[in-house]
Design a protein around this motif. Structure first.
Motif, PDB file in Angstrom:
ATOM      1  N   ASN A  74       0.990  -1.251   0.053  1.00 50.84           N
ATOM      2  CA  ASN A  74      -0.218   0.034  -0.004  1.00 50.84           C
ATOM      3  C   ASN A  74       0.734   1.231  -0.092  1.00 50.84           C
ATOM      4  OD1 ASN A  74      -1.619   1.932   0.530  1.00 50.84           O
ATOM      5  ND2 ASN A  74      -2.819   1.066   2.078  1.00 50.84           N
ATOM      6  N   THR A 145     -12.259   7.142  -3.778  1.00 54.55           N
ATOM      7  CA  THR A 145     -10.513   7.305  -3.952  1.00 54.55           C
ATOM      8  C   THR A 145     -10.022   8.790  -3.353  1.00 54.55           C
ATOM      9  OG1 THR A 145     -10.336   5.886  -5.910  1.00 54.55           O
ATOM     10  CG2 THR A 145      -8.388   7.224  -5.176  1.00 54.55           C
ATOM     11  N   THR A 148     -10.852   9.006   0.488  1.00 53.62           N
ATOM     12  CA  THR A 148     -10.073   8.009   1.089  1.00 53.62           C
ATOM     13  C   THR A 148      -8.468   8.595   1.453  1.00 53.62           C
ATOM     14  OG1 THR A 148     -11.387   6.129   0.533  1.00 53.62           O
ATOM     15  CG2 THR A 148      -9.038   5.660   1.458  1.00 53.62           C
ATOM     16  N   GLN A 152      -7.657   9.306   4.924  1.00 52.05           N
ATOM     17  CA  GLN A 152      -6.599   8.234   5.393  1.00 52.05           C
ATOM     18  C   GLN A 152      -5.283   8.197   4.924  1.00 52.05           C
ATOM     19  OE1 GLN A 152      -8.808   4.556   6.230  1.00 52.05           O
ATOM     20  NE2 GLN A 152     -10.635   5.474   5.407  1.00 52.05           N
ATOM     21  N   TRP A 201     -12.101  -2.282  -1.196  1.00 48.05           N
ATOM     22  CA  TRP A 201     -11.594  -1.808  -0.012  1.00 48.05           C
ATOM     23  C   TRP A 201     -12.492  -1.701   1.137  1.00 48.05           C
ATOM     24  CZ3 TRP A 201      -6.745  -1.349   1.475  1.00 48.05           C
ATOM     25  CH2 TRP A 201      -5.811  -1.310   0.321  1.00 48.05           C
ATOM     26  N   PHE A 206      -8.020   0.198   5.376  1.00 50.96           N
ATOM     27  CA  PHE A 206      -7.063   0.837   4.335  1.00 50.96           C
ATOM     28  C   PHE A 206      -5.693   1.234   4.834  1.00 50.96           C
ATOM     29  CE2 PHE A 206      -5.446   4.735   2.144  1.00 50.96           C
ATOM     30  CZ  PHE A 206      -5.532   4.253   0.866  1.00 50.96           C
ATOM     31  N   ASN A 207      -5.777   1.518   6.318  1.00 46.53           N
ATOM     32  CA  ASN A 207      -4.489   1.807   7.035  1.00 46.53           C
ATOM     33  C   ASN A 207      -3.736   0.580   7.245  1.00 46.53           C
ATOM     34  OD1 ASN A 207      -4.041   4.977   7.443  1.00 46.53           O
ATOM     35  ND2 ASN A 207      -6.259   4.773   7.987  1.00 46.53           N
ATOM     36  N   PRO A 214      -3.089  -5.645  -3.663  1.00 50.32           N
ATOM     37  CA  PRO A 214      -4.362  -4.974  -3.843  1.00 50.32           C
ATOM     38  C   PRO A 214      -4.846  -5.242  -5.345  1.00 50.32           C
ATOM     39  CG  PRO A 214      -2.539  -3.731  -3.234  1.00 50.32           C
ATOM     40  CD  PRO A 214      -2.045  -4.964  -3.453  1.00 50.32           C
TER      41      PRO A 214
END
Length: 626
Positions: A74, A145, A148, A152, A201, A206-207, A214
């Motif tokens: 990521n 997107t 996010t 984040q 997602w 996400f974190n 992915p």
């Protein structure tokens, strides 16, 4: 703006080539956008970029080397070290032409339109666009997107998209971004955003920086992963965008493999032994001395210098002005005087480099001489807030005789340090508070140590202790994010059209963002004003004047010890690789290369011959500078 993400991205360490966009009085959807609405090079019916070979054969493997290690797939968060080239799995809304500095063309977005006053942009998503699981790319994915990344993702995204007021879907395949103010560059910046699948997602954190592959929509998907050691990307056979004009002739390898090395000198030996195929040489000494081997002599390894038409940007020893010791400009100037570039260039770099004298070197954006009338209009209101030298003399750096003797520079440095309240007692330099001066240079590259050792000796002559602290890549990134360093060696990459990314380099708003590239820790209202004015420039002439004005103020602030540059890419590759006859102006264009049809046999021969070569090499070559 950042170059298309798939061409390589390492969050927090570097940004790649930048491009921009704009628009006065044109309306309606377009296939391309340019900075000042000049016609793009490629018309709406173009078939492929000039630097791509549409008939390039598909197949084969491209093997490359990575540096250090990785522990995440990521690249959008401030956690872990992302794998190299992970951007290959993602598509962006637009992509830039590598032979135009200011033009972008639709990718996921079939068409783009924007307000005449640059207050909004609308993307028309291609109805054929698909993620790798077959799900269509929609406006909801674009909105997801954006939201996010700005809530984040790395702090970088919040700053980069700060002028976006709101985003909304105007249809299943239609998305519009409204801006807080007119912003000529922002439509392009948003176009460079990789689009993430909302449905994938929504079931994941996400974190969480982990090694789960992915889901993307790009030309490659993640293949085999060996944590911290290697990663493979496999070409997507049914890639939705393979026949788009912007992709024709690209992504020709069936697989892209990356093996990681913790030392570049070891990696170079592995390359010469045929363990991987392509090497971008960043060492002048290696380029001059390390390729005297049979594989080069008989043409199995090709060495080539490809012209680089990008501004070289500024690489240097960067001072962290958050440290009390480095907040005085006189101190920073003194420390800058003690780097003997001429000696290093002659003895370490084989005379290959030119000294960098601008943050925008190798371009019309670089300042020189005294400021002209256009620059003075920008600088005069800041008189008293910026160094007086900006108005009085051209910026220059001392030139030595390259004999290692820099007494004149040392005398000037000592005078500056005494003016700052420093003094020498018992052969040790004491700061204004009477404490011995000790600086730490944080480093991740083993081969750079030999460049710093002469600098360390020059500092020691004035009683200043410089500790060279080498750490692994993971620790380096963590300390970089937490701003736990005195000095580092890094760079500020630039494009022919600087814009919003300058906030990430120099603006007060980015000083506390751990993911920003404001390594210096700049919090200067005058520089903030110059950055804001540069971003708001309304013509090429204005942009050049504002960039030169900013350049002057940064140079006279002595925030870095300028290093060096070269105007070519030095590449070495095994001859089963081939590239188009035309190279792009602003990139090596590696994803336009291909394996020759007989590459499998050639590769087998390469492996066997490389083993034989090891028996005749006289001695291993040492690594050189970055």
């Amino acid at each position: 703006m950042t170059q298309r993400i798939r061409h390589g991205f390492l969050a927090g360490l570097g940004l790649a080539t930048l491009v921009c966009l704009g628009g006065p009085l044109q309306a309606g959807p377009r296939h391309a956008l340019t900075l000042y609405d000049e016609p793009p090079k490629y018309p709406a019916n173009f078939q492929h970029f000039d630097y791509a070979n549409p008939d390039a054969p598909k197949g084969g493997i491209l093997r490359q080397a990575g540096f250090g290690s990785f522990d995440s797939l990521n690249l959008f968060i401030n956690k872990g070290v992302p794998a190299d080239n992970i951007g290959l799995i993602y598509d962006t809304l637009t992509t830039n032409s590598l032979d135009e500095p200011f033009s972008v063309y639709g990718l996921l977005a079939q068409k783009i339109e924007k307000a005449p006053n640059n207050t909004w942009v609308r993307f028309h998503i291609n109805p054929k666009a698909r993620f790798h699981d077959g799900q269509p790319v929609t406006a909801e994915d674009v909105i997801f997107t954006f939201e996010t990344l700005t809530t984040q993702g790395q702090p970088f995204y919040r700053a980069y998209y700060a002028d976006v007021d709101k985003v909304r879907a105007e249809g299943r395949l239609l998305v519009r971004f409204d801006f807080k103010r007119s912003n000529r560059e922002l439509p392009m910046i948003l176009g460079q955003m990789p689009v993430l699948p909302k449905h994938w997602w929504s079931e994941r954190d996400f974190n969480s920086g982990n090694l789960e592959a992915p889901l993307g929509s790009g030309p490659y998907r993640v293949g085999r992963v060996r944590a911290g050691r290697s990663i493979s990307y496999e070409r997507v056979e049914d890639y939705w965008g393979k026949d788009l004009p912007v992709n024709r002739g690209f992504y020709n390898f069936d697989r892209v493999d990356i093996d990681y090395y913790r030392d570049n000198s070891v990696a170079l030996q592995a390359f010469k032994a045929g363990q991987f195929d392509y090497w971008l040489e960043i060492s002048a000494k290696n380029w001059a001395t390390a390729y005297k081997i049979p594989a080069v002599a008989d043409g199995r390894i090709v060495r080539e210098e490809i012209d680089n038409h990008n501004p070289t940007g500024m690489q240097g020893f960067i001072f962290n002005t958050r440290r009390p010791l480095l907040q005085d400009r006189r101190v920073r100037k003194a420390l800058s005087l003690l780097f003997d570039f001429e000696w290093a260039n002659r003895n370490l770099f084989n005379g290959s480099y030119a000294r960098t004298l601008s943050y925008f070197d190798n371009s019309e954006l670089a300042s020189s001489g005294l400021p002209g009338k256009d620059e003075l209009k920008i600088l005069e209101p800041l008189r008293g807030q910026i160094p007086d030298e900006v108005f009085e003399q051209p910026f220059s750096l001392p030139q030595t005789q390259a004999n290692g003797i820099i007494r004149e520079q040392q005398r000037e440095a000592y005078q500056l340090l005494t003016e700052a309240g420093w003094k020498i007692e018992n052969d040790r330099m004491l700061d204004a508070q009477g404490k011995p001066v000790k600086l730490e240079f944080l480093l991740a590259q083993t081969e750079f140590e030999r460049i710093l050792l002469p600098y360390k000796r020059n500092l020691a002559d004035l009683g200043i202790e410089l500790e060279i602290r080498r750490v692994d890549v993971s620790q380096y990134i963590n300390r970089l994010r937490s701003r736990d360093f005195d000095l580092i060696v890094s760079g500020f990459g630039q494009s022919s059209s600087p814009g919003n990314e300058q906030r990430e380099f120099w603006h007060s708003a980015s000083a506390d963002n751990p993911g920003s590239r404001n390594f210096i820790g700049l919090r200067d209202p005058a520089i903030d004003s110059l950055v804001d004015q540069l971003i708001a420039a309304d013509s090429r002439q204005e942009l050049v004047a504002h960039t030169r004005a900013l350049d002057r103020v940064l140079l006279w602030g002595y925030y870095v010890v300028p290093n060096w540059h070269i105007k070519t890419w030095r590449v070495a590759y095994w001859n089963h690789l081939q590239h188009p006859d035309i190279s792009p102006d602003h990139d090596v264009g590696l994803m336009t290369w291909w394996s020759k049809p007989d590459a499998r046999k050639a590769q087998a021969d390469t492996d066997e011959q490389a083993k034989a070569d090891k028996l005749v090499e006289s001695e291993p070559d040492s690594a050189a500078e970055r």
